[in-house]
Design a protein around this motif. Structure first.
Motif, short mmCIF file in Angstrom:
data_model
loop_
_atom_site.label_atom_id
_atom_site.label_comp_id
_atom_site.label_asym_id
_atom_site.label_seq_id
_atom_site.Cartn_x
_atom_site.Cartn_y
_atom_site.Cartn_z
N THR A 267 0.88 -1.14 0.11
CA THR A 267 -0.03 0.04 0.08
C THR A 267 0.64 1.17 -0.03
O THR A 267 0.69 2.19 -0.66
CB THR A 267 -0.89 -0.03 1.31
N ARG A 268 2.03 1.42 0.76
CA ARG A 268 2.73 2.54 0.75
C ARG A 268 3.19 2.94 -0.54
O ARG A 268 3.63 3.92 -1.03
CB ARG A 268 3.85 2.20 1.82
N ILE A 269 3.79 1.66 -1.20
CA ILE A 269 4.35 1.91 -2.47
C ILE A 269 3.35 2.51 -3.73
O ILE A 269 3.50 3.21 -4.36
CB ILE A 269 4.99 0.49 -3.01
N VAL A 270 2.39 1.80 -3.68
CA VAL A 270 1.09 2.16 -4.58
C VAL A 270 0.68 3.49 -4.34
O VAL A 270 0.64 4.36 -5.21
CB VAL A 270 -0.16 1.25 -4.20
N ARG A 271 0.59 3.95 -2.98
CA ARG A 271 0.16 5.37 -2.56
C ARG A 271 1.28 6.31 -3.05
O ARG A 271 1.00 7.21 -3.63
CB ARG A 271 -0.10 5.43 -1.06
N ALA A 272 2.77 5.87 -2.80
CA ALA A 272 3.60 6.80 -3.00
C ALA A 272 3.64 7.03 -4.53
O ALA A 272 3.77 8.35 -5.11
CB ALA A 272 4.85 6.28 -2.72
N ASN A 273 3.34 6.14 -5.45
CA ASN A 273 3.25 6.14 -6.84
C ASN A 273 2.19 7.20 -7.29
O ASN A 273 2.18 7.86 -8.07
CB ASN A 273 3.25 4.98 -7.59
N ALA A 274 1.12 6.66 -6.89
CA ALA A 274 -0.15 7.42 -7.13
C ALA A 274 -0.08 8.90 -6.77
O ALA A 274 -0.40 9.85 -7.51
CB ALA A 274 -1.71 7.00 -6.36
N LEU A 275 0.61 9.34 -5.60
CA LEU A 275 0.47 10.87 -5.04
C LEU A 275 1.56 11.39 -5.94
O LEU A 275 1.53 12.70 -6.15
CB LEU A 275 1.11 10.87 -3.86
N ARG A 276 2.56 10.69 -6.47
CA ARG A 276 3.71 11.25 -7.41
C ARG A 276 3.06 11.53 -8.54
O ARG A 276 3.21 12.68 -9.21
CB ARG A 276 4.82 10.39 -7.54
N GLY B 254 -6.97 6.44 2.91
CA GLY B 254 -5.66 7.05 3.20
C GLY B 254 -5.05 8.02 2.30
O GLY B 254 -4.40 8.95 2.53
N THR B 255 -4.91 7.35 1.05
CA THR B 255 -4.40 7.91 -0.08
C THR B 255 -5.05 9.15 -0.50
O THR B 255 -4.48 10.32 -0.64
CB THR B 255 -4.33 7.23 -1.48
N GLY B 256 -6.53 9.52 -0.34
CA GLY B 256 -7.21 10.55 -0.73
C GLY B 256 -7.07 11.61 0.48
O GLY B 256 -6.87 12.91 -0.09
N ILE B 257 -6.94 11.21 1.63
CA ILE B 257 -6.57 12.24 2.73
C ILE B 257 -5.10 12.90 2.43
O ILE B 257 -5.15 14.09 2.64
CB ILE B 257 -6.84 11.64 4.00
N GLU B 258 -4.34 11.98 2.26
CA GLU B 258 -3.03 12.43 2.03
C GLU B 258 -2.84 13.46 0.78
O GLU B 258 -2.17 14.59 1.00
CB GLU B 258 -1.96 11.28 1.59
N ALA B 259 -3.40 12.96 0.00
CA ALA B 259 -3.73 13.87 -1.32
C ALA B 259 -4.25 15.21 -0.92
O ALA B 259 -3.66 16.41 -1.42
CB ALA B 259 -4.45 13.30 -2.50
#
Lengths: 123, 226
Positions: free
Chosen positions: A96-105, B67-72
């Motif tokens: 999840t950390r990897i997928v999230r980091a990629n998505a946000l980048r 989690g990703t959405g909140i971070e964004a």
């Protein structure tokens, strides 16, 4: 020698070969190699001389040697199951950390591209 | 002007996502859709409807997507964040009410509640009420907080809460994790009565008994073993 003893011994030897192959390929730590070798060696000893478990049974206060072996195996299986479960959870979280980091980048790149474009659209 | 952001986790929701995004844009400056590895047109449709789309390369579960959405949202300098479901069961005006409640500034966390007695009770099907009550009881036993709708996906986080929340779980069990965070971080909280729209579609997407049991076991495992 009973058929079951032959089957168990052969299986243990097969398992040892898999452990060794895995170790040689570098997929296993020395500690784990040692633990697995000790375990499968114990399986071979117990299947060839079932009487060895009787001594252990007396010490632990369990009726028969075979029962002792069964109880201990079950304990080991549950422990390994728990370990695997915990490990999968860890991997899950890391993924999840990897997928999230990629998505946000990707998002930040999109936003930067959008901002770069926006002034051009202004007359 | 405060930056209000709505976060919508979505997985294969092409049937409803565009309408949900259109509704949400009326109540927030920005709408972020986290496309959680959908194999359909969810991401494209969300973008066309005016959302900012963050895409997970592979499906990671609703908790991870939130989690990703909140971070964004935090990176976009959100002053308040509201999460809502992508299946169309939440009314956008209820998201607006959650923002309004946060804007009063005396709470860090606002939960939508479909079961709160008061102005506008929803018509929750009986078996859902039962599952929800079990969820509430379990939440109380595990975290020591009583809420009337522990499984609701519509909730709001203040500026501070959005920046301090740490969600560790990936799946549906993250729903209860919000409550754990609320307690651990001493967030002041309130509930806002909302009305859920139950359609056959949103019902098919929701939790069932089997999933409920799975979630319960995972929560118990984490609470007592890790």
């Amino acid at each position: 020698m009973q058929a079951i003893q032959i089957v168990l011994t052969c299986f243990a030897m097969f398992a040892v070969s898999r452990v060794l192959i895995r170790y040689r390929r570098g997929g296993m730590r020395m500690l784990h190699l040692g633990l697995w070798l000790v375990f499968w060696a114990a399986v071979i000893v117990v299947s060839v001389h079932p009487a060895t478990t009787d001594r252990l049974a007396t010490i632990l206060g369990v009726g028969r040697g075979v029962d002792t072996a069964m109880y201990l195996s079950l304990l080991l299986i549950f422990y390994l199951l728990f370990r695997s479960f915990a490990k999968i959870e860890d991997l899950d979280r890391q993924l999840t950390r990897i997928v999230r980091a990629n998505a946000l980048r990707d998002l930040e790149e999109d936003l930067a591209a959008g901002e770069a474009q926006a002034p051009g659209k202004q007359p | 002007m405060p930056q209000r952001i709505i976060v919508i986790p979505a997985y294969n929701e092409e049937r409803t996502i565009a309408e949900v995004v259109c509704g949400a844009t009326k109540y927030a400056e920005r709408v972020i859709v986290v496309d959680d590895g959908s194999r359909d047109q969810t991401g494209i449709l969300a973008k066309q409807a005016g959302a900012l789309v963050v895409r997970h390369a592979v499906n990671r579960g609703v908790g991870a997507a939130i989690g990703t959405g909140i971070e964004a949202a935090v990176r976009l300098d959100a002053d308040a964040v509201v999460t809502m479901d992508a299946d169309g069961q939440h009314r956008p005006e209820d998201a607006g009410r959650v923002f309004d409640r946060l804007a009063k500034g005396d709470v860090e966390f606002v939960m939508g509640s479909r079961m709160k007695k008061g102005d506008d009770p929803g018509h929750m099907p009986a078996h859902r009420v039962l599952l929800n009550t079990i969820g509430n009881l379990l939440t109380f036993l595990l975290f020591g907080v009583w809420v009337t709708d522990s499984q609701c996906g519509l909730r709001g986080l203040s500026h501070k809460a959005a920046r301090t929340i740490e969600l560790r779980t990936n799946g549906m069990e993250s729903i209860s994790e919000f409550i754990k965070e609320m307690k651990d971080k001493h967030w002041r909280h309130d509930e806002v009565a909302i009305k859920a729209i139950y359609t056959d579609y949103s019902m098919s997407k929701g939790q069932n008994l089997f999933m409920g049991i799975k979630i319960a076991l995972k929560l118990i495992f984490r609470r007592f073993i890790r």
